[in-house]
Scaffold this motif. Structure first.
Motif, PDB file in Angstrom:
ATOM      1  N   UNK A   1      45.771  73.282  30.598  1.00 42.06           N
ATOM      2  CA  UNK A   1      45.982  74.569  31.246  1.00 42.06           C
ATOM      3  C   UNK A   1      45.211  74.601  32.553  1.00 42.06           C
ATOM      4  N   UNK A   2      45.718  75.369  33.491  1.00 43.98           N
ATOM      5  CA  UNK A   2      44.988  75.577  34.735  1.00 43.98           C
ATOM      6  C   UNK A   2      45.483  76.850  35.391  1.00 43.98           C
ATOM      7  N   UNK A   3      44.641  77.415  36.235  1.00 41.25           N
ATOM      8  CA  UNK A   3      45.024  78.652  36.907  1.00 41.25           C
ATOM      9  C   UNK A   3      44.024  79.022  37.968  1.00 41.25           C
ATOM     10  N   UNK A   4      44.415  79.949  38.824  1.00 40.00           N
ATOM     11  CA  UNK A   4      43.537  80.423  39.897  1.00 40.00           C
ATOM     12  C   UNK A   4      43.717  81.914  40.075  1.00 40.00           C
ATOM     13  N   UNK A   5      42.651  82.565  40.475  1.00 41.51           N
ATOM     14  CA  UNK A   5      42.704  83.991  40.762  1.00 41.51           C
ATOM     15  C   UNK A   5      41.871  84.261  42.011  1.00 41.51           C
ATOM     16  N   UNK A   6      42.382  85.109  42.874  1.00 43.81           N
ATOM     17  CA  UNK A   6      41.688  85.513  44.103  1.00 43.81           C
ATOM     18  C   UNK A   6      41.238  86.967  43.917  1.00 43.81           C
ATOM     19  N   UNK A   7      39.950  87.214  44.034  1.00 44.12           N
ATOM     20  CA  UNK A   7      39.467  88.582  43.858  1.00 44.12           C
ATOM     21  C   UNK A   7      38.340  88.896  44.823  1.00 44.12           C
ATOM     22  N   UNK A   8      38.168  90.190  45.043  1.00 48.08           N
ATOM     23  CA  UNK A   8      37.067  90.675  45.866  1.00 48.08           C
ATOM     24  C   UNK A   8      35.989  91.236  44.944  1.00 48.08           C
ATOM     25  N   UNK A   9      34.778  90.696  45.075  1.00 51.67           N
ATOM     26  CA  UNK A   9      33.671  91.164  44.231  1.00 51.67           C
ATOM     27  C   UNK A   9      33.275  92.583  44.643  1.00 51.67           C
ATOM     28  N   UNK A  10      33.126  93.454  43.646  1.00 54.13           N
ATOM     29  CA  UNK A  10      32.835  94.848  43.945  1.00 54.13           C
ATOM     30  C   UNK A  10      31.605  95.351  43.186  1.00 54.13           C
ATOM     31  N   UNK A  11      30.757  94.396  42.775  1.00 58.04           N
ATOM     32  CA  UNK A  11      29.538  94.785  42.053  1.00 58.04           C
ATOM     33  C   UNK A  11      28.403  95.073  42.991  1.00 58.04           C
ATOM     34  N   UNK A  12      27.179  94.879  42.482  1.00 55.47           N
ATOM     35  CA  UNK A  12      25.988  95.215  43.267  1.00 55.47           C
ATOM     36  C   UNK A  12      25.873  94.287  44.493  1.00 55.47           C
TER      37      UNK A  12
END
Length: 331
Positions: free
Chosen positions: A320-331
């Motif tokens: 299995x393989x995969x990718x995700x693009x996200x913007x960090x919105x934590x501290x």
């Protein structure tokens, strides 16, 4: 209907107490610190002792993530535990739910090996986007030392134990920007943890299969070839769906399998080494835990800051393989 977005607002991690370095491993199998570190980038790994469980590590990581997101266990609607090494073959997520006191949360395990956290992130986002749940706790945790053959130097040098967690919450703007997931069962034998059946005769004419699981089996060369070819492709597809060019990425966060793989993928994507998050030197390959564990360390060191765009990719058994693009919105 108003579109509902997803934000990742908190992270946490937990590691076992025991540490095993390469020099100590050389007392078990024919190897050396130089051989292991030059080929993998790993110098030590943390191992769960007999007092530690997957549930305890997952719970500890979860509490840290909830604290950072400034919500309580009672706020959680859903818990997803990405793991291949549950304490109970029927699942461990419900045990974590009980330990946390997350009374209203539904909980289930998800198995996608080293891709588990990325698959879990995409799954959690769909529950939020559909409006069903607002607060989701995603955990990646594995205790691979349970299933390592400590006499096989090809595998025992690679793996460690740990847990990482993130909190996903409904938001007005969507910070999960794009993803791509893939599977190819024809290459399952490159990396697996197979069940070894033994015949058990119940009565005359009725024989069933009983037994146990065997230690991890891996074809290292094939896994390396697979990762170096497929991971850059899947990241590029996720970036395309996110409508983001690779130069806009602040951090490349790969499954922490082997430093050579991290370097090769970054090189193929033309991402400079200073943008690559790596902590496998201290933990080895922790399977589903590796991405959230590395993310949490980078957040707490103030490397990753709110607003940073991260390209994360998991890859491993299944295949299995995969990718995700996200913007960090934590501290």
């Amino acid at each position: 209907m108003t579109n509902i977005g997803v934000s990742i607002t908190g992270s946490g991690s937990a590691i076992p107490k025991l540490s095993l370095d390469n020099q100590q491993l050389s007392q078990i199998v024919e190897t050396s610190d130089e051989w292991i570190s030059s080929r993998t980038g790993i110098t030590k790994r943390q191992l769960a002792d007999t007092t530690e469980s997957l549930c305890s590590l997952a719970t500890q990581a979860s509490l840290a993530a909830l604290d950072q997101a400034n919500i309580t266990p009672k706020d959680i609607d859903l818990i997803i535990l990405a793991t291949s090494t549950p304490d109970d073959l029927f699942g461990t997520a419900s045990q974590v739910q009980w330990e946390l006191g997350a009374e209203k949360a539904v909980a289930f395990d998800m198995t996608a090996a080293c891709s588990g956290f990325v698959f879990g992130l995409v799954t959690a986002a769909q529950f939020i986007r559909s409006g069903v749940y607002q607060n989701v706790l995603l955990i990646g945790a594995d205790i691979l030392s349970r299933w390592v053959d400590w006499e096989d130097r090809r595998t025992c040098v690679l793996f460690g134990d740990g847990a990482g967690a993130v909190v996903l919450q409904a938001s007005e703007s969507d910070r999960l920007l794009g993803f791509e997931l893939r599977s190819n069962g024809s290459q399952n034998d490159c990396l697996n943890l197979p069940f070894q059946p033994q015949e058990k005769k119940i009565i005359e004419g009725v024989t069933v299969s009983q037994g146990t699981y065997q230690p991890i089996i891996m074809n290292g060369k094939e896994v390396y070839r697979f990762a170096v070819q497929k991971v850059p492709e899947v990241i590029e597809k996720a970036l395309f769906k996110a409508n983001i060019s690779v130069d806009k990425i602040d951090w490349l966060l790969l499954h922490q399998a082997n430093q050579r793989i991290l370097d090769a993928v970054a090189s193929r994507l033309n991402i400079p080494s200073e943008k690559v998050i790596s902590n496998l030197q201290n933990y080895g390959n922790t399977s589903a835990a590796s991405i959230p564990l590395a993310l949490d360390e980078a957040v707490r060191k103030n490397q990753v800051k709110s607003g940073d765009i991260i390209a994360a990719s998991g890859f491993g058994a299944g295949l299995t393989w995969g990718a995700v693009i996200f913007e960090w919105n934590g501290i």
